[in-house]
Each structure stands twice: as structure tokens, then as C-alpha cells.
Design an enzyme around this catalytic site. Structure first.
Site, PDB file in Angstrom:
ATOM      1  CG  HIS A 134     109.644  18.543 -94.915  1.00  0.00           C
ATOM      2  ND1 HIS A 134     109.465  18.037 -93.602  1.00  0.00           N
ATOM      3  CD2 HIS A 134     108.834  19.215 -95.441  1.00  0.00           C
ATOM      4  CE1 HIS A 134     108.475  18.742 -93.444  1.00  0.00           C
ATOM      5  NE2 HIS A 134     107.889  19.649 -94.165  1.00  0.00           N
ATOM      6  N   GLY A 185     105.574  12.308 -95.740  1.00  0.00           N
ATOM      7  CA  GLY A 185     104.613  13.404 -94.739  1.00  0.00           C
ATOM      8  C   GLY A 185     104.242  14.564 -95.222  1.00  0.00           C
ATOM      9  CG  HIS A 186     104.935  18.726 -97.048  1.00  0.00           C
ATOM     10  ND1 HIS A 186     104.170  19.137 -98.106  1.00  0.00           N
ATOM     11  CD2 HIS A 186     104.893  19.949 -96.079  1.00  0.00           C
ATOM     12  CE1 HIS A 186     103.834  20.409 -98.029  1.00  0.00           C
ATOM     13  NE2 HIS A 186     104.181  20.918 -96.984  1.00  0.00           N
ATOM     14  CG  HIS A 262     100.230  21.108 -93.091  1.00  0.00           C
ATOM     15  ND1 HIS A 262     100.480  21.726 -94.446  1.00  0.00           N
ATOM     16  CD2 HIS A 262     101.080  22.001 -92.417  1.00  0.00           C
ATOM     17  CE1 HIS A 262     101.439  22.577 -94.492  1.00  0.00           C
ATOM     18  NE2 HIS A 262     101.659  22.806 -93.173  1.00  0.00           N
ATOM     19  CD  GLU A 314     102.251  25.895 -91.011  1.00  0.00           C
ATOM     20  OE1 GLU A 314     102.601  24.845 -91.953  1.00  0.00           O
ATOM     21  OE2 GLU A 314     102.917  26.729 -90.893  1.00  0.00           O
ATOM     22  CD  GLU A 330     101.714  28.105 -95.208  1.00  0.00           C
ATOM     23  OE1 GLU A 330     102.716  27.544 -96.064  1.00  0.00           O
ATOM     24  OE2 GLU A 330     101.217  27.149 -94.542  1.00  0.00           O
ATOM     25  CB  CYS A 332     101.874  27.821 -99.242  1.00  0.00           C
ATOM     26  SG  CYS A 332     103.477  28.619 -99.416  1.00  0.00           S
ATOM     27  CB  CYS A 398     107.036  27.670 -97.558  1.00  0.00           C
ATOM     28  SG  CYS A 398     106.009  27.932 -96.430  1.00  0.00           S
ATOM     29  CB  CYS A 399     104.447  32.259 -97.815  1.00  0.00           C
ATOM     30  SG  CYS A 399     103.501  31.018 -97.118  1.00  0.00           S
TER      31      CYS A 399
END
Length: 612
Positions: A134, A185-186, A262, A314, A330, A332, A398-399
Site C-alpha cells: 500500500h 496493488g491498491h 476488490h 471485498e 463497502e 468506500c 477506511c470507511c
């Protein structure tokens, strides 16, 4: 080439709408101060150690890094929320923000690198675990916060920190000699670099954003190569048998046909793709965005605007697999869907994308936070046995931080301007001041939407503008009237916008949309909703809660002859309009989906049995 649509300066937008100003107002009043305590480790079980991690990385505190690998982003999103609130005149947390920015600056390495986990725990692994680490995701949130803070305050400190890190990233990644041909990766860095380019004009940021899109999905797969390295350090054990579709790296983005993996990563990637397609007028990338948009909104999205049906990683599953009780959705991801949709509408000048933006906003996104502003949903089911509730914080937070940065920026979604027109995309009471062709223009919108379909719009300009006024007609609206200064007008319609060509400064434009209660059926291929119906009124999806329907909750049903009464409840759940349904001698009490789980715990469902 179509004229570009731009968004008015957020500092010039004042949301006055009772519903949205309540939710946006809670950010400065409740979310920011509570989250500041949490980030500083002062909130009991909810505490995290995000700011301590920066101090440790900066050498001003001794200790070990604690929390998730991407924990830095909680601080960055908090700063972004502070910035958006400052745009609204709520500046009380600017001193704490400046203090935090200095702490972040002390953690930055001499070459610009900034990541507390790798600096403190594994400096030797920098850029060696893009799959799980990340690093680029966290950098993206730093950049987004820096741009927002600079735009709101004019202060450059955080922007300079972010730009120094971005410069390192641009030097490190690419196809040049000595550069790494990798990608995150994200996803997140891609859309953030576009934002940084817009502020600075530095082409290297746009070039690197495009590189991260174009190199994704190459063979051999870069992320798989990392994971298969015998010296690879595993961060997330659940990713041991890595499937590249999880990170949308299985196929080049321009060739992807279905929304995979995801859900949040997918939305961030698609938002960046839409940005780049529009900026660079790339037809292939534009077509890929359209293909992916159609797949997710027509085959893989819930009625509430929720996406990502599986809690396992997710992720998306397959077309029409939309379970109601064991799904994920989610918070987000729905905000990411709104981001993608806004960009698609600007690129295609088409109001239909705002159908999904509005659906996600009025249902899942508003539902992501409690009416009191102190608890959050990570997962947003459409059916509950009474054991699913919002929480004050999450280990992976994160949310909560995503919601707090989004709500005060809602003004960004209301209007657009272009060479030819003023665009009204959402119906939210506000007063907005913009400069168009060197002329001061004030747009005022008065409405009780989404409870009522009446919208009053006044545009005042120092001089005649010579532009069309384009007002979105929602897809749910089957009948409406439009008048200018009390005189009914027959306007043309283009791509979902009613187009008013003849108007002058100070005219009162009134749109009045019929807003009946509708019984909605799912696509027959969604087997979970066979024999069921949901209620929708305007953009709002409704649900049954056991606290209002304690008797025979499992047996409640709608019929073709069910009658509906809309009831104004100003003192219930912050002020709502509920629906009373009379069906087979039963009385069913529906509330807006976003307002559920704010009272006594109990069962809930959106899709109701239908007896024909």
C-alpha cells in the site's frame, strides 16, 4: 471535441439543504474532533496510533509501529476532511491540521519517501511489496489531502511534502533505464497524480498516472512475480494464492470487459481511467470506461447503489449475484462509484450517470454514518437479522475517514460549467458563486428534495451569459412541469437534461417533478429477489425495520393492490418522510434505507415478499 465541463470552486458553494447540510455539518461538529482523538490514541477501544507512527518515523518518539500497513491514510483523509470543512468556513481545526502536517513532514525521508510502516519496520523492503504494501495507495491519499488543503487554505507546506514524494515516485517508476515497471496493488495514486497535475501543471505527474494504467496487466504479471519470489514477506495471509483479478491486473485496463476484484480498487482505477480518457481524448480508454460502467451498473449493482457483493476479499463476483444478507457493499466502494460516475457524466455530457451517483449518495453513502454522526457502517446489507450495526471505529478505518472527507465535499457534485452551458446535476439546496467568462454569477437552488420534487433555481449574472441552462431530469421521474417566471415552457431534452435556451438573469426557473411511491422489481436473473418487490420514492429506497413492524415481520408482504400513504415525520430520524403501506389488511411502515439502525436493534429488509 465536446467542450469541457468544470466544477465550481468548492469555497464558493454553500449547501443550505436541511438533509445534506445536517450530514455535512456533522463532520466538523462531531467526526473531525472525535477522529482527532482516535488518531492520537485517546479513545479507549477505538483508539489507533496513526499520529504516533509518524512521530516514531520522524524520530521524535521512541516505540514500535502499530496498526495496519496503510494506517497513514487515516491521517491524510482526516486532513482532507478538515480542508473541505474549511471551504465551508469551519476552520477551527486548522491549527491541529498544521501541527499534524509538521509531524508528517518530520517523517519524510531526505529523498522524499514517506511511509511510516516501511520507514520504521522494513526500510529494506521499500517498493518491494507493491502487491500488499500500500505504499502507492498511501501516497495517493497524501496527495489528495495536500491538493485539498492547498485549495482550501492556500498553504503550501503539505503540497510541497506531497510533491516531493510524487517526484520520487515519478523517478522510481516507468519504462526507463533503472526504473521499476511496477504498479500499485491498491489503486489510488493514479487519480491523485491527476489532481496534482491540475494544481501544478507538471506533466510528469500526468505521464506517471498514465504509466500506472498502461503497465497494468502486462505479461508477466508484476504483482504475481513479487508474490512468487521466495524472499517475499507476506503481509496479508489471505492473499497467498494471489489472483491478479483481485487488483484488476489480470488484463490491461483498456481491454477489461467486466468489473472484477476488490470493488474499491476497481472504482479508483476507473476514476483515473476516466480522467485520463477525457484529458487526453483517448477513444480506446473512453470505450473501456463505458464498458466497465455498463457492467457494474447494469449487472453488478444493488438497488441502493451498493457494489461488491462478496465479503470474501471485498470483491465483485459474477453478473446478477446480489445476495441481500451476506453481501458486502463497502461504504468506500459506493463513494468510489460516485467518483467514477461524476467523471463519466463530465466526459459524455450525459445525465444518466448521475442516476447512479444520486442512488449511491441518497442510500448507501448517507447510510454509512448514523444520524448522530458518531457511528459508521463498513458493510451495507439490504437485509439484517438484527445483529448488524454501525461501529464507532474499525481496525481498518477506511470507511469512517472516507465518509468524513466526502460529505463536506458534496458541493462538488451539484453543478458544472462549460463553454456552452450551466449544468444542474443534483438537487441540493445551495447558493453558489462562480466566475464565468469573467462575469460573476450566483446560482441559488431551493428545494426540499429528496422528500419533494419541487426545485426552484435562480441564476443571477452581472451581464448576459449567452449560455444554455441544462437541468437533469432524473430517470425515476415520469412526469414533470417546467416554468420560467410562472410561465410554463416546453424545453428540449438532450441526454437526460432539459435544455432552457431562452432565459435571463434573475429569472425564477421552477422544476416540479411528480414523486409517487413505486414498487420496483429486480432483474429476473437476480434469483435472490424472485417473488419480491422494493419500494422507491424519488431517489430514495425504503426498507422495513422490525422496530416499526414488530408483528409478523417475516410474513409482511406487498400485493398489486397495496396502497401507499406518504407521511411527513419531522421529529423522527432527523426528519424523514415515511411510507405507510396497506396490504392484505396489514399495515407496513417503511423508512428510508439510509436511516435504518438508528433506533432499537432489530431486523431489516429492503426486498419484501410480493403476493400476486
Amino acid at each position: 471535441m465536446a467542450s469541457k465541463i468544470t466544477i465550481p470552486d468548492l469555497k464558493k458553494i454553500r449547501v443550505t439543504d436541511p438533509l445534506f447540510s445536517h450530514y455535512a455539518g456533522m463532520v466538523a461538529k462531531k467526526m473531525i474532533p472525535v477522529q482527532w482523538e482516535i488518531l492520537n490514541g485517546k479513545q479507549g477501544q477505538s483508539r489507533c496510533f496513526c499520529i504516533d507512527n509518524f512521530r516514531i518515523a520522524g524520530g521524535t518518539l521512541q516505540g514500535e509501529h502499530r496498526g495496519v500497513v496503510f494506517g497513514d491514510t487515516d491521517a491524510y483523509k482526516w486532513l482532507e476532511a478538515v480542508a473541505y470543512c474549511a471551504n465551508n468556513g469551519e476552520t477551527e481545526y486548522i491549527p491541529q491540521a498544521d501541527e499534524l502536517i509538521e509531524i508528517i513532514g518530520q517523517a519524510q525521508q531526505p529523498d522524499g519517501y514517506l511511509n511510516t510502516y516501511f520507514t520504521v519496520c522494513h526500510p529494506e523492503l521499500r517498493w518491494k511489496n507493491l502487491t500488499e504494501g500500500h505504499e502507492l495507495y498511501s501516497a495517493g491519499h497524501l496527495i489528495e489531502a495536500a491538493v485539498a488543503y492547498y485549495n482550501a487554505t492556500g498553504k503550501r507546506r503539505l503540497l510541497d511534502i506531497a510533491a516531493k514524494f510524487a517526484d520520487l515516485i515519478c523517478q522510481t517508476f516507468g519504462d526507463g533505464e533503472g526504473q521499476l515497471p511496477g504498479y500499485p496493488g491498491h489503486q489510488e495514486i493514479e487519480l491523485a497524480l491527476v489532481k496534482l497535475w491540475r494544481v501544478t501543471g507538471e506533466e510528469r505527474y500526468l505521464k506517471t498516472a498514465r504509466f500506472f494504467i498502461d503497465c497494468r496487466g502486462r505479461t508477466p504479471n508484476y504483482l504475481l512475480r513479487e508474490m512468487n519470489d521466495p524472499n517475499h514477506k507476506v503481509i496479508f495471509p489471505e492473499l497467498r494464492n494471489y489472483d491478479p483479478s483481485y487488483s484488476q491486473s489480470h488484463v490491461r485496463p483498456v481491454e477489461q470487459k467486466t468489473m472484477e476484484g476488490h470493488a474499491v480498487r476497481a472504482m479508483y482505477q476507473c476514476s483515473a481511467m476516466a480522467d485520463l480518457a477525457d484529458i487526453q481524448q483517448d477513444e480506446a480508454l473512453r470505450n473501456a470506461c463505458q464498458t466497465l460502467w455498463d457492467n457494474v451498473t447494469k449487472r453488478r449493482m444493488y438497488i441502493t447503489g451498493g457494489i461488491g457483493s462478496s465479503g470474501l476479499l471485498e470483491r465483485f463476483t459474477v453478473d446478477y449475484d446480489l445476495p441481500n444478507d451476506r453481501m458486502y457493499c463497502e461504504s468506500c466502494a459506493s463513494i468510489g462509484l460516485m467518483m467514477f460516475g461524476q467523471r463519466m457524466a463530465a466526459m459524455f455530457h450525459d445525465a444518466s450517470y448521475y442516476e447512479t451517483v444520486e442512488r449511491a449518495l441518497c442510500n448507501t453513502v448517507l447510510g454509512g454514518v448514523s444520524a448522530a454522526g458518531d457511528r459508521y457502517f463498513y458493510v451495507n446489507p439490504l437485509e439484517s437479522n438484527g445483529d448488524h450495526h454501525r461501529q464507532a471505529w474499525y481496525g481498518c478505518a477506511c470507511c469512517p475517514s472516507q465518509i468524513s472527507r466526502f460529505l463536506p465535499s458534496i458541493g462538488n457534485y451539484i453543478y458544472g460549467t462549460s463553454d456552452k452551458a450551466l449544468w444542474v446535476n443534483l438537487f441540493i439546496g445551495n447558493t453558489t458563486e462562480v466566475t464565468i467568462d469573467g462575469k460573476k454569477v450566483v446560482m441559488k437552488q431551493e428545494t426540499d428534495y429528496p422528500w419533494d420534487g419541487l426545485v426552484k433555481l435562480t441564476v443571477t449574472s452581472e451581464q448576459p451569459l449567452g449560455k444554455e441552462l441544462r437541468i437533469r431530469i432524473p430517470g425515476w421521474c415520469k412526469s414533470y412541469t417546467l416554468s420560467v417566471n410562472g410561465n410554463k415552457v416546453d424545453s428540449t431534452t438532450d441526454k437526460g437534461y432539459t435544455v432552457i435556451k431562452e432565459w435571463k438573469t434573475g429569472d425564477l426557473i421552477v422544476l416540479n417533478m411528480d414523486m409517487p411511491v413505486e414498487k420496483v422489481s429486480a432483474d429476473p436473473r437476480v434469483r435472490q429477489n424472485t417473488g419480491k418487490r422494493a419500494l422507491q420514492r424519488g431517489p430514495l429506497v425504503y426498507c422495513l425495520e422490525e422496530t416499526d413492524n414488530a408483528k409478523d415481520f417475516a410474513d409482511l408482504a406487498l400485493t398489486p393492490t397495496s396502497s401507499f400513504e406518504v407521511k411527513d415525520e419531522p421529529d423522527n430520524l432527523g426528519g424523514i418522510r415515511s411510507i405507510k403501506a396497506i396490504s392484505n389488511g396489514q399495515t407496513l411502515h417503511f423508512i428510508p434505507y439510509y436511516a435504518w439502525d438508528n433506533r432499537k436493534a432489530g431486523k431489516m429488509k429492503v426486498w419484501i415478499d410480493y403476493q400476486e
